[in-house]
Design an enzyme around this catalytic site. Structure first.
Site, mmCIF file in Angstrom:
data_model
loop_
_atom_site.group_PDB
_atom_site.id
_atom_site.type_symbol
_atom_site.label_atom_id
_atom_site.label_comp_id
_atom_site.label_asym_id
_atom_site.label_seq_id
_atom_site.Cartn_x
_atom_site.Cartn_y
_atom_site.Cartn_z
ATOM 1 N N SER A 1 0.844 -1.199 0.000
ATOM 2 C CA SER A 1 0.000 0.000 0.000
ATOM 3 C C SER A 1 0.876 1.244 0.000
ATOM 4 O O SER A 1 1.678 1.455 0.915
ATOM 5 C CB SER A 1 -0.883 0.019 1.248
ATOM 6 O OG SER A 1 -1.424 1.316 1.406
ATOM 7 N N HIS B 1 -1.235 -1.225 -4.172
ATOM 8 C CA HIS B 1 -2.518 -0.911 -3.543
ATOM 9 C C HIS B 1 -2.586 0.605 -3.334
ATOM 10 O O HIS B 1 -1.712 1.193 -2.698
ATOM 11 C CB HIS B 1 -2.611 -1.657 -2.215
ATOM 12 C CG HIS B 1 -3.896 -1.494 -1.493
ATOM 13 N ND1 HIS B 1 -5.027 -2.242 -1.782
ATOM 14 C CD2 HIS B 1 -4.249 -0.679 -0.468
ATOM 15 C CE1 HIS B 1 -6.000 -1.895 -0.968
ATOM 16 N NE2 HIS B 1 -5.561 -0.942 -0.151
ATOM 17 N N ASP C 1 -4.686 3.692 -1.935
ATOM 18 C CA ASP C 1 -5.758 4.060 -1.011
ATOM 19 C C ASP C 1 -6.271 5.468 -1.306
ATOM 20 O O ASP C 1 -5.579 6.456 -1.045
ATOM 21 C CB ASP C 1 -5.240 4.007 0.431
ATOM 22 C CG ASP C 1 -5.055 2.583 0.925
ATOM 23 O OD1 ASP C 1 -6.009 1.791 0.820
ATOM 24 O OD2 ASP C 1 -3.952 2.271 1.424
ATOM 25 N N MET D 1 -8.817 8.258 -0.239
ATOM 26 C CA MET D 1 -9.646 8.651 0.919
ATOM 27 C C MET D 1 -10.154 10.066 0.709
ATOM 28 O O MET D 1 -9.433 10.925 0.214
ATOM 29 C CB MET D 1 -8.821 8.613 2.199
ATOM 30 C CG MET D 1 -8.147 7.277 2.460
ATOM 31 S SD MET D 1 -7.366 7.316 4.083
ATOM 32 C CE MET D 1 -6.454 5.769 4.032
ATOM 33 N N HIS E 1 -8.225 1.067 -3.896
ATOM 34 C CA HIS E 1 -9.142 0.875 -2.763
ATOM 35 C C HIS E 1 -9.786 2.225 -2.459
ATOM 36 O O HIS E 1 -9.132 3.129 -1.939
ATOM 37 C CB HIS E 1 -8.342 0.354 -1.563
ATOM 38 C CG HIS E 1 -9.125 0.205 -0.305
ATOM 39 N ND1 HIS E 1 -8.530 0.064 0.928
ATOM 40 C CD2 HIS E 1 -10.471 0.167 -0.072
ATOM 41 C CE1 HIS E 1 -9.457 -0.057 1.865
ATOM 42 N NE2 HIS E 1 -10.640 0.016 1.290
ATOM 43 N N MET F 1 -11.900 4.519 -0.392
ATOM 44 C CA MET F 1 -12.558 4.784 0.892
ATOM 45 C C MET F 1 -13.224 6.132 0.765
ATOM 46 O O MET F 1 -12.784 7.140 1.335
ATOM 47 C CB MET F 1 -11.509 4.749 2.019
ATOM 48 C CG MET F 1 -11.078 3.325 2.359
ATOM 49 S SD MET F 1 -9.510 3.270 3.234
ATOM 50 C CE MET F 1 -8.408 3.386 1.827
ATOM 51 N N MET G 1 -11.584 -5.815 5.609
ATOM 52 C CA MET G 1 -10.685 -4.899 6.320
ATOM 53 C C MET G 1 -10.312 -5.504 7.666
ATOM 54 O O MET G 1 -11.185 -5.937 8.425
ATOM 55 C CB MET G 1 -11.355 -3.537 6.538
ATOM 56 C CG MET G 1 -11.536 -2.691 5.278
ATOM 57 S SD MET G 1 -10.000 -2.314 4.401
ATOM 58 C CE MET G 1 -9.066 -1.397 5.650
ATOM 59 N N ASP H 1 -6.545 -6.318 4.479
ATOM 60 C CA ASP H 1 -5.872 -5.019 4.437
ATOM 61 C C ASP H 1 -5.885 -4.404 5.829
ATOM 62 O O ASP H 1 -6.944 -4.158 6.390
ATOM 63 C CB ASP H 1 -6.622 -4.128 3.434
ATOM 64 C CG ASP H 1 -6.023 -2.736 3.295
ATOM 65 O OD1 ASP H 1 -4.922 -2.489 3.817
ATOM 66 O OD2 ASP H 1 -6.677 -1.886 2.642
HETATM 67 C C1 DX5 Z 1 -6.098 1.634 5.715
HETATM 68 C C2 DX5 Z 1 -5.665 1.334 4.313
HETATM 69 C C3 DX5 Z 1 -4.570 0.362 4.218
HETATM 70 C C4 DX5 Z 1 -3.279 0.794 4.874
HETATM 71 C C5 DX5 Z 1 -2.604 -0.428 5.421
HETATM 72 O O1 DX5 Z 1 -7.284 2.325 5.688
HETATM 73 O O2 DX5 Z 1 -6.750 0.833 3.553
HETATM 74 O O3 DX5 Z 1 -4.342 -0.011 2.861
HETATM 75 O O4 DX5 Z 1 -2.396 1.433 4.001
HETATM 76 O O5 DX5 Z 1 -1.473 -0.028 6.113
HETATM 77 P P1 DX5 Z 1 -0.716 -0.996 7.116
HETATM 78 O O6 DX5 Z 1 -0.289 -2.187 6.337
HETATM 79 O O7 DX5 Z 1 0.402 -0.163 7.605
HETATM 80 O O8 DX5 Z 1 -1.708 -1.362 8.187
HETATM 81 ZN ZN ZN Z 2 -6.375 -0.095 1.599
#
Ligand code: DX5
Ligand code: ZN
Length: 237
Positions: free
Chosen positions: A25, A48, A50, A52, A81, A83, A152, A190
């Protein structure tokens, strides 16, 4: 397919494990050195990404413009991903810019099946994600509508949190159900995934592992990816 020795191959031509995917990620990467950071994970299966929006989760990362640049720069395909609120409106744009997979949250979508069809029609793998407290039973009849399901293992929003083992029974039930129905859906985890937690997730039936800090926090990300792969293989159900 059998290899030239008549065995089921466990690695592909690039040495990657068949049936195990390690997706670092980039939330844990240095955002102003993205190109160099992406080059460090060339042995991963997907990157990956993210997204947000400060609305669905209390954190903000980036939007389509940045993802488009990552797409143009990354040595591996993109696993996006989302969010974000209102994925029905925004998710197709990420498929259009070439992401290999686009995962939206079940809690945020108005018409998840219609949205998955739309993503597939654009050419992306369609993914649906569930937060730790969201039940998965409603997905059992929808396994064919999705290419991947993301359970998750932390509350979405931030990297570096601790893995929540209480999400494992849910993952196990999804894996059992997928097996029973002959589904080829990928089961992704994740949050808090590292060499000490990946075993539990692999045993419970995950085949696709997102890891942020465990990969980008390592001195040698390629080595960290290889270590995660080996641990997942040892413990895969
Ligand atoms: C959290 C994200 C993850 C995050 C995971 O909301 O969706 O993808 O980057 O990070 P680690 O592996 O550090 O928990
Ligand atoms: Zn993620």
């Amino acid at each position: 397919m059998l290899d030239h020795n008549g065995r089921v191959p466990t690695t592909d031509q690039t040495g990657r494990e068949v049936g195990i995917r390690i997706n670092p990620s980039i939330l844990a990467a240095d955002f102003v050195n993205m190109q160099a950071e992406l080059a460090r994970i060339a042995t991963a299966d997907f990157v990956h990404v993210d997204v947000m929006d400060n609305h669905f989760v209390p954190n903000l990362t980036f939007g389509p413009q940045m993802v488009e640049r990552i797409q143009a720069t990354s040595p591996v395909p993109l696993d996006v991903h989302l969010m974000i609120s209102d994925p029905d409106r925004w998710a197709p744009g990420y498929a259009e810019l070439g992401a290999a997979s686009v995962t939206f949250h079940l809690e945020a979508a108005t018409e998840p099946v219609a949205l998955a069809r739309r993503l597939r029609s654009i050419g992306a793998r369609a993914g649906v994600a569930v937060k730790p407290a969201t039940p998965v039973d409603g997905l059992f009849d929808l396994l064919d509508d999705f290419d991947q399901i993301l359970v998750m293992t932390v509350e979405p929003g931030f990297g570096g949190q601790s893995f929540m083992p209480e999400t494992m029974p849910k993952l196990r039930r999804l894996a059992d159900e997928a097996r029973r129905r002959g589904s080829s859906v990928w089961l992704q985890v994740d949050g808090g995934i590292g060499e000490s937690t990946i075993a539990q997730a692999a045993e419970a039936g995950a085949d696709t592992f997102v890891a942020g800090s465990a990969v980008f926090g390592a001195a040698d990300p390629a080595n960290a990816i290889a270590g995660l792969r080996a641990a997942a293989r040892r413990h895969q159900a």
